[in-house]
Design a protein around this motif. Sequence first.
Motif, PDB file in Angstrom:
ATOM      1  N   ILE A 245      -6.662  -9.554   0.432  1.00 54.61           N
ATOM      2  CA  ILE A 245      -6.894  -9.374   1.868  1.00 54.61           C
ATOM      3  C   ILE A 245      -7.345  -7.943   2.125  1.00 54.61           C
ATOM      4  CG2 ILE A 245      -5.781  -9.344   4.141  1.00 54.61           C
ATOM      5  CD1 ILE A 245      -3.926 -11.552   3.112  1.00 54.61           C
ATOM      6  N   GLN A 246      -8.396  -7.797   2.902  1.00 60.01           N
ATOM      7  CA  GLN A 246      -8.946  -6.476   3.176  1.00 60.01           C
ATOM      8  C   GLN A 246      -8.270  -5.867   4.410  1.00 60.01           C
ATOM      9  OE1 GLN A 246     -11.353  -4.836   1.123  1.00 60.01           O
ATOM     10  NE2 GLN A 246     -10.621  -6.543  -0.139  1.00 60.01           N
ATOM     11  N   HIS A 247      -7.571  -4.796   4.179  1.00 61.35           N
ATOM     12  CA  HIS A 247      -6.961  -4.017   5.252  1.00 61.35           C
ATOM     13  C   HIS A 247      -6.971  -2.562   4.773  1.00 61.35           C
ATOM     14  CE1 HIS A 247      -4.576  -4.111   8.993  1.00 61.35           C
ATOM     15  NE2 HIS A 247      -4.088  -2.988   8.513  1.00 61.35           N
ATOM     16  N   PRO A 248      -8.150  -1.950   4.737  1.00 63.34           N
ATOM     17  CA  PRO A 248      -8.331  -0.688   4.009  1.00 63.34           C
ATOM     18  C   PRO A 248      -7.561   0.494   4.580  1.00 63.34           C
ATOM     19  CG  PRO A 248     -10.342  -1.337   5.151  1.00 63.34           C
ATOM     20  CD  PRO A 248      -9.398  -2.470   5.284  1.00 63.34           C
ATOM     21  N   VAL A 249      -7.147   1.345   3.651  1.00 63.57           N
ATOM     22  CA  VAL A 249      -6.465   2.598   3.978  1.00 63.57           C
ATOM     23  C   VAL A 249      -7.145   3.715   3.196  1.00 63.57           C
ATOM     24  CG1 VAL A 249      -4.298   3.890   3.839  1.00 63.57           C
ATOM     25  CG2 VAL A 249      -4.257   1.438   4.360  1.00 63.57           C
TER      26      VAL A 249
ATOM     27  N   PRO B 201      -8.112  -0.926  -0.771  1.00 60.14           N
ATOM     28  CA  PRO B 201      -8.525  -2.134  -0.054  1.00 60.14           C
ATOM     29  C   PRO B 201      -7.458  -2.686   0.888  1.00 60.14           C
ATOM     30  CG  PRO B 201      -9.181  -2.270  -2.349  1.00 60.14           C
ATOM     31  CD  PRO B 201      -8.315  -1.057  -2.225  1.00 60.14           C
ATOM     32  N   ASN B 202      -6.204  -2.592   0.475  1.00 63.14           N
ATOM     33  CA  ASN B 202      -5.082  -2.866   1.371  1.00 63.14           C
ATOM     34  C   ASN B 202      -3.907  -2.008   0.902  1.00 63.14           C
ATOM     35  OD1 ASN B 202      -3.135  -4.500  -0.307  1.00 63.14           O
ATOM     36  ND2 ASN B 202      -4.842  -5.966  -0.364  1.00 63.14           N
TER      37      ASN B 202
ATOM     38  N   GLY C 168      -3.952 -10.054  -5.512  1.00 63.75           N
ATOM     39  CA  GLY C 168      -4.085  -9.665  -4.123  1.00 63.75           C
ATOM     40  C   GLY C 168      -3.664  -8.246  -3.812  1.00 63.75           C
ATOM     41  N   PHE C 169      -3.230  -7.489  -4.817  1.00 56.01           N
ATOM     42  CA  PHE C 169      -2.815  -6.110  -4.600  1.00 56.01           C
ATOM     43  C   PHE C 169      -3.983  -5.234  -4.144  1.00 56.01           C
ATOM     44  CE2 PHE C 169       0.469  -7.314  -7.809  1.00 56.01           C
ATOM     45  CZ  PHE C 169       1.600  -6.974  -7.092  1.00 56.01           C
TER      46      PHE C 169
END
Length: 342
Positions: A39-43, A51-52, A74-75
């Motif tokens: 899942i893409q939730h970039p930081v 990417p997450n 998914g990490f």
Amino acid sequence: MIEFFARKTLQALPAEMAHDLAIKALGGPLSAFTRAKQIQHPVELMGIRFPNPVGLAAGFDKNGDALHGLSKQGFGFLEIGTITPKPQAGNDKPRLFRLAADEAIINRMGFNNKGIDHLVQRVKHSGYQGVLGINIGKNKTTPNERAVDDYVHCFAKAHTLCDYITVNISSPNTPDLRELQNDQAFVDLLSGIKAKQLACAEIDQKYTPVVVKISPDQNHEQLQFMVQQIKDIGFDGIICTNTTIDRPNTLHSDAELIQQAGGLSGKPLLEKSNQTLKWVRQCAGKNFPIFAVGGIIDKEDARQKFELGADLIQVYTGFVLKGNHLIKQINQQLTSENKTRP
């Protein structure tokens, strides 16, 4: 479904046997059956795009033998190690214990690993393209006054192969290792590593951030000293926290298990790890990079870490117990809130 049954089967086996089998499976073609979408939730942190914000903590894949399969779970990032200059067997077996009633693990592995040269070759040939951290330590036979030699040796070998390096001085399972967190020994060690980081950056034209992994068993005064030195010497971040040698009176498992020597991880670590995180964020200030690890078994545990100021989180025991479903749950929660921090 296959991942669920595989995890349940492994949990029925002796703890270290199950771990070794999981590493072999994740390092081979069987890992295709446990894959999960990232899942893409970039930081953005330390000049790195994660990417997450959910990573794998060090200790699960000590040697880089399972990067193939772990990259499919998914990490947002992986941290491998702890690795030492020379291979070492670690402490005597049994040394890994499940506390099922407490959603916890006690380990006294003792930096068992195949040595930095093995890890370097595994990373080079893995084809892994994600964000990678490498956790470094010292050999058991290296006296503390020579510890810096082990850390800079590992740093020089590994830094061009990864996105960041973690300095592990907080494991409770190597004799006297935690003494390196105290006073002048701490300053001398960090100064030596910082000098090597800057020298390697000039030679290799690659600045590799270095973070320090700390213990949850330090008092507030000790933490204030450590955080100030980490910042003053120029390190790039802090990981809160390693395992604890404390045994909370809330544990429900058999006394024989609770009394095993080693570091306690999992749900019972959450409160103490969170207190350390809270103190470190107060000492470090608003913008200093902090990774949080310790006690994350569900998405609410993760939420607490972010609320206390974590930029990124890492899981280990939670991943062992819940599999990649935990990573998905945490990231879905973050996506629904449309934020990584409050």
